[in-house]
Design an enzyme around this catalytic site. Sequence first.
Site, PDB file in Angstrom:
ATOM      1  N   TYR A 143       0.865  -1.180   0.000  1.00  0.00           N
ATOM      2  CA  TYR A 143       0.000   0.000   0.000  1.00  0.00           C
ATOM      3  C   TYR A 143       0.898   1.226   0.000  1.00  0.00           C
ATOM      4  CZ  TYR A 143      -3.351   3.483   1.716  1.00  0.00           C
ATOM      5  OH  TYR A 143      -4.137   4.599   1.867  1.00  0.00           O
ATOM      6  N   ASP A 238       9.499   2.390  -0.811  1.00  0.00           N
ATOM      7  CA  ASP A 238       8.552   3.128   0.024  1.00  0.00           C
ATOM      8  C   ASP A 238       8.896   2.826   1.478  1.00  0.00           C
ATOM      9  OD1 ASP A 238       6.487   4.110   1.496  1.00  0.00           O
ATOM     10  OD2 ASP A 238       4.892   3.296   0.228  1.00  0.00           O
ATOM     11  N   LYS A 266       5.642   9.724   8.271  1.00  0.00           N
ATOM     12  CA  LYS A 266       5.445   9.254   9.646  1.00  0.00           C
ATOM     13  C   LYS A 266       6.484   9.809  10.636  1.00  0.00           C
ATOM     14  CE  LYS A 266       2.656   5.509   8.068  1.00  0.00           C
ATOM     15  NZ  LYS A 266       1.233   5.584   8.310  1.00  0.00           N
TER      16      LYS A 266
HETATM   17  N1  HOZ Z   1      -3.059   3.766   6.039  1.00  0.00           N
HETATM   18  C1  HOZ Z   1      -2.839   3.662   7.433  1.00  0.00           C
HETATM   19  C2  HOZ Z   1      -2.398   2.329   7.851  1.00  0.00           C
HETATM   20  N2  HOZ Z   1      -1.722   1.527   6.938  1.00  0.00           N
HETATM   21  C3  HOZ Z   1      -4.061   4.018   8.201  1.00  0.00           C
HETATM   22  C4  HOZ Z   1      -4.066   5.421   8.580  1.00  0.00           C
HETATM   23  C5  HOZ Z   1      -5.135   5.803   9.578  1.00  0.00           C
HETATM   24  O1  HOZ Z   1      -6.233   5.267   9.526  1.00  0.00           O
HETATM   25  O2  HOZ Z   1      -4.879   6.646  10.410  1.00  0.00           O
END
Ligand code: HOZ
Length: 426
Positions: A143, A238, A266
């Site tokens: 992802y 990534d 992050k």
């Molecule tokens: N895409 C995030 C985890 N892989 C989730 C982000 C969120 O819901 O804060």
Amino acid sequence: MTSRSDQLFARALQLIPGGVNSPVRAFRSVGGAPFFVKSAHGATLTTADGRELIDFVCTWGPAIHGHNHPRIKAAIVAALENGTSFGTPNPYEVEMAELIVTFFPSIQKVRMCNSGTEATMSAIRLARGFTKRDKIIKFAGCYHGHSDSLLIKAGSGALTHGNPDSAGVPASFARETIVLPYNDPAALDAAFAANPDQIAGVIIEAYCGNVGFIMPDPGYLRHLREITARHGTVLIFDEVMTGFRLAKGGVQELESSTPDLTTLGKIIGGGLPVGAFGGRADIMDHLAPLGPVYQAGTLSGNPLAMAAGIASLRMLEELDPYARLDRLGAQLRDAVQAAARAKGLPVQVPQRGSMFSIFFNDAPVRDYATALRSDAKVFTRFFHGCLDRGVYLAPSAFEAGFISTAHEGAAITRAAEVFTEVIREL
Ligand code: HOZ
């Protein structure tokens, strides 16, 4: 009496699609309603109803020093004295760039943006602009945020909620994205053979964190590096999740692998919104204003986010907590494995440093297909058993767990007890 979280969720459902601002938060795959959080300190979340939870989501990665760390907070407060956004270059972004290039030798130049999604989307555009090719390769279950080119066989919330290929992505865009199984060198060879001189870039979570946590087979990343170099294709790691989390130099340091571009996010925002992408100077210099590839952002390099991120990175530099974090991760892994063994329950617990997953699966999880064969129903019972006892894991069988230095001591010991107890009762 209705809980405060339930009241808030009822209001949210009226106004916010699904009641949440990011799908995986909705608890749909594990059932029940999400709790709302009013504060977070160290390893603990405090819900709107005053419940304290040991948190293994760590705001999906950024909180490596625990929540609301005093040094990060002080850095934000100090920056706040001078203003919240300037829309001009500022000194913090230079310091941030210097830190990033120091720890990631593959990054010669870096551009800040506001989220991991922006970082990966921009890196893909840059790879296409640099190579003058259109096709990209991504891997099933990886992802990379929610831009059109990348929401195909995607992990995270897209997979959790059964939409790995999102509606709204034009078929003509999707045709430019080739999706391959992770950890399959033969599939890579075949894709390059079938698309000569057409593949602009390959983007990969070198350690996957969005289909659960999965690591590469020995030699796989080397093969990927060699084949992309041979074909003049831009290799993009990534490291939005893994950068500064598993090592100061990310997975590329651990695996001695050198991508052309890297995406970050992050941790480098210390908990404020941030993203970055960087790499070889000859590629990065194709970005506007030097080159023809356009990318921009009003809040990019935001002084508060930069100040928080710099404080977070400086602490990593000073404390070098990676061996400690790995011990905490191993403690959890061992507890789960021992409890599952005693119960005769098949489980796989891939773990490296402060990232881990618990797959209820009898075979090692190597890719999207094997991850999907995990028993999501058992995960749901495990998740709720832990939550009932005050331990919060991501509400999905396909997300990684995160540990912070603040978990050391009581939090990790208690979590290991809870995991053991819940598995015994499954
Ligand atoms: N895409 C995030 C985890 N892989 C989730 C982000 C969120 O819901 O804060």
